[in-house]
Design an enzyme around this catalytic site. Sequence first.
Site, PDB file in Angstrom:
ATOM      1  NE  ARG A 147      -3.949  10.307   8.814  1.00  0.00           N
ATOM      2  CZ  ARG A 147      -4.453   9.189   9.360  1.00  0.00           C
ATOM      3  NH1 ARG A 147      -3.835   8.031   9.187  1.00  0.00           N
ATOM      4  NH2 ARG A 147      -5.540   9.230  10.089  1.00  0.00           N
ATOM      5  CE1 TYR A 159      -9.867   2.898  12.217  1.00  0.00           C
ATOM      6  CE2 TYR A 159      -8.266   3.767  10.662  1.00  0.00           C
ATOM      7  CZ  TYR A 159      -8.557   3.118  11.841  1.00  0.00           C
ATOM      8  OH  TYR A 159      -7.540   2.706  12.653  1.00  0.00           O
ATOM      9  CG  ASP A 210      -3.862   6.020   6.138  1.00  0.00           C
ATOM     10  OD1 ASP A 210      -3.955   5.113   5.298  1.00  0.00           O
ATOM     11  OD2 ASP A 210      -3.488   5.840   7.324  1.00  0.00           O
ATOM     12  CG  HIS A 212      -7.171   4.068   6.853  1.00  0.00           C
ATOM     13  ND1 HIS A 212      -7.696   5.328   6.960  1.00  0.00           N
ATOM     14  CD2 HIS A 212      -6.214   4.007   7.801  1.00  0.00           C
ATOM     15  CE1 HIS A 212      -7.090   6.004   7.912  1.00  0.00           C
ATOM     16  NE2 HIS A 212      -6.185   5.225   8.448  1.00  0.00           N
ATOM     17  CD  GLU A 236      -0.602   5.752   6.090  1.00  0.00           C
ATOM     18  OE1 GLU A 236      -0.463   6.967   6.293  1.00  0.00           O
ATOM     19  OE2 GLU A 236      -0.849   4.942   6.995  1.00  0.00           O
ATOM     20  CD  GLU A 262      -1.245   2.101   9.259  1.00  0.00           C
ATOM     21  OE1 GLU A 262      -0.773   3.230   9.085  1.00  0.00           O
ATOM     22  OE2 GLU A 262      -2.371   1.906   9.715  1.00  0.00           O
ATOM     23  NE  ARG A 283       2.439   4.726   7.198  1.00  0.00           N
ATOM     24  CZ  ARG A 283       2.371   5.473   8.316  1.00  0.00           C
ATOM     25  NH1 ARG A 283       3.345   6.285   8.639  1.00  0.00           N
ATOM     26  NH2 ARG A 283       1.320   5.381   9.101  1.00  0.00           N
ATOM     27  CD  GLU A 339       0.978   8.045  11.798  1.00  0.00           C
ATOM     28  OE1 GLU A 339       1.472   6.911  11.724  1.00  0.00           O
ATOM     29  OE2 GLU A 339      -0.223   8.274  11.631  1.00  0.00           O
ATOM     30  CD1 TRP A 402      -8.772  -3.708   8.696  1.00  0.00           C
ATOM     31  CD2 TRP A 402      -8.933  -1.612   9.408  1.00  0.00           C
ATOM     32  NE1 TRP A 402      -7.533  -3.165   8.657  1.00  0.00           N
ATOM     33  CE2 TRP A 402      -7.597  -1.878   9.096  1.00  0.00           C
ATOM     34  CE3 TRP A 402      -9.278  -0.350   9.877  1.00  0.00           C
ATOM     35  CZ2 TRP A 402      -6.593  -0.934   9.234  1.00  0.00           C
ATOM     36  CZ3 TRP A 402      -8.295   0.586  10.019  1.00  0.00           C
ATOM     37  CH2 TRP A 402      -6.958   0.300   9.691  1.00  0.00           C
TER      38      TRP A 402
HETATM   39  O1  EZ4 Z   1      -5.120   2.759  11.655  1.00  0.00           O
HETATM   40  O2  EZ4 Z   1      -2.852   3.029  14.382  1.00  0.00           O
HETATM   41  O3  EZ4 Z   1      -1.515   5.869   9.668  1.00  0.00           O
HETATM   42  N1  EZ4 Z   1      -2.091   5.640  10.691  1.00  0.00           N
HETATM   43  C1  EZ4 Z   1      -3.148   4.856  10.804  1.00  0.00           C
HETATM   44  C2  EZ4 Z   1      -3.645   4.577  12.196  1.00  0.00           C
HETATM   45  C3  EZ4 Z   1      -3.935   3.091  12.316  1.00  0.00           C
HETATM   46  C4  EZ4 Z   1      -4.036   2.676  13.759  1.00  0.00           C
HETATM   47  C5  EZ4 Z   1      -4.287   1.177  13.868  1.00  0.00           C
HETATM   48  O4  EZ4 Z   1      -4.090   0.728  15.161  1.00  0.00           O
HETATM   49  O5  EZ4 Z   1      -3.658   4.365   9.828  1.00  0.00           O
HETATM   50  O6  EZ4 Z   1      -4.772   5.333  12.501  1.00  0.00           O
HETATM   51 CO    CO Z   2      -2.255   4.411   8.161  1.00  0.00          CO
END
Ligand code: EZ4
Ligand code: CO
Length: 402
Positions: A147, A159, A210, A212, A236, A262, A283, A339, A402
């Site tokens: 990733r 992030y 990802d 996010h 993702e 997730e 996920r 993962e 976030w």
């Molecule tokens: O943001 O586990 O794919 N993995 C992620 C992680 C999550 C954290 C949140 O607690 O996106 O970094």
């Molecule tokens: Co993620």
Amino acid sequence: MKITDAKVIVCSPGRNFVNLKIFTDQGIYGLGDATLNGREKAVVTYLEEYCVPALIGKDPRNTEDIWHYFYKGVYWKRGAVTMTAVSAIDLALWDIKAKTLDTPLYNLLGGKSRDRILVYTHANGKNLEETIDKAGKEIDKGFLAIRIQSGIPGIDHTYGVTEGNKPYEPAQQGLPREDYWDTSKYLNYAPRLFDEVRKAFGEDIHLLHDVHHRCTPIEASRLARELERSHLFWLEDPVTAELQEGLRLIRQHSVTPIAIGEVFNSVYDYTSLITEQLIDYIRMPLVHGGGITHLMKVAAMASVYHIQTGFHGATDLSPVNLAATLHVNTAINNFGIQEYMPHPEIVNEVFNINYHYRQGYMFIDDTPGIGVDIDETAARKYPYSTACLPVNRKSDGTMFYW
Ligand code: EZ4
Ligand code: CO
């Protein structure tokens, strides 16, 4: 067989973990993970006040009935706090069941469909050069899937990007830090990042990314389309997916495979996504998605629609969850990828683990049950301390995902 007691174990070897230990009248106990990053104590209270007293006296072998007791039997269903508690109970009960039968958990879930579990790890850097350098280091460790996350020019604190040489840990001590986010800067940068990563490492390595949840459906469609040339294994969480229909737009515009869930905690988060084949990988982790009992059903439903698994496996889930997940991954046919970010060494002072990584894959041994134990004396050395995930605002101060 009867449940005689249960206790919640909170510890913080490098980061906070919550685990549940269920005791029986036959001397066998089971362990379940109950860690919900940044909201740990809410789950502790839910378990201690409402679940543990109701468990005493129940037959631990009745995993299906006990699952429904805490799901259907509760007026306030679903939600991350509730479902994390249900997951912890369920994992501990399956651990007991498998230990009672003196067999590794995967034997109760269908036996072995494979003898090794393909994993992806993380490579992240503060800029393009550092990201490529870090990815090269992971390839040297034998990883076949990576990733890729990178700091974005013009944005401090992206992030998912580790600062310095610290272990990957998105939560910070105390209240949430406020970060700044700009989607247009990100959308301009991400395709260029993947062009360079492909140039550096060629086509054979699997690349994942990802988002996010930071894009709207139309922004995510643009990103997924532009990343097609980089042949991602998956993209993702391109959107929040609170609105499942949003994924239709991405599907109409791109063939980049999509992984989601997730932050999900129930099959009802997935119904349209699965039945309309809007995603390619689920996920939702065992620890937040109702444990073995629920995830086996969700995975079975997904398999009917040609959707595979790619369970969440960040370091903020305890080794009990990772081991239980490896059992599921061993047993089911529609396993896709797992993962894997190694927990820092300090975590292994508290948890005795039964899995290891070698050359791109994870292996789990034949210890009966889930196979992970917790050293409570070691756990007591690392007391809980509040830590939270950051929040994000746009440049004008508007609150953002976030
Ligand atoms: O943001 O586990 O794919 N993995 C992620 C992680 C999550 C954290 C949140 O607690 O996106 O970094
Ligand atoms: Co993620």
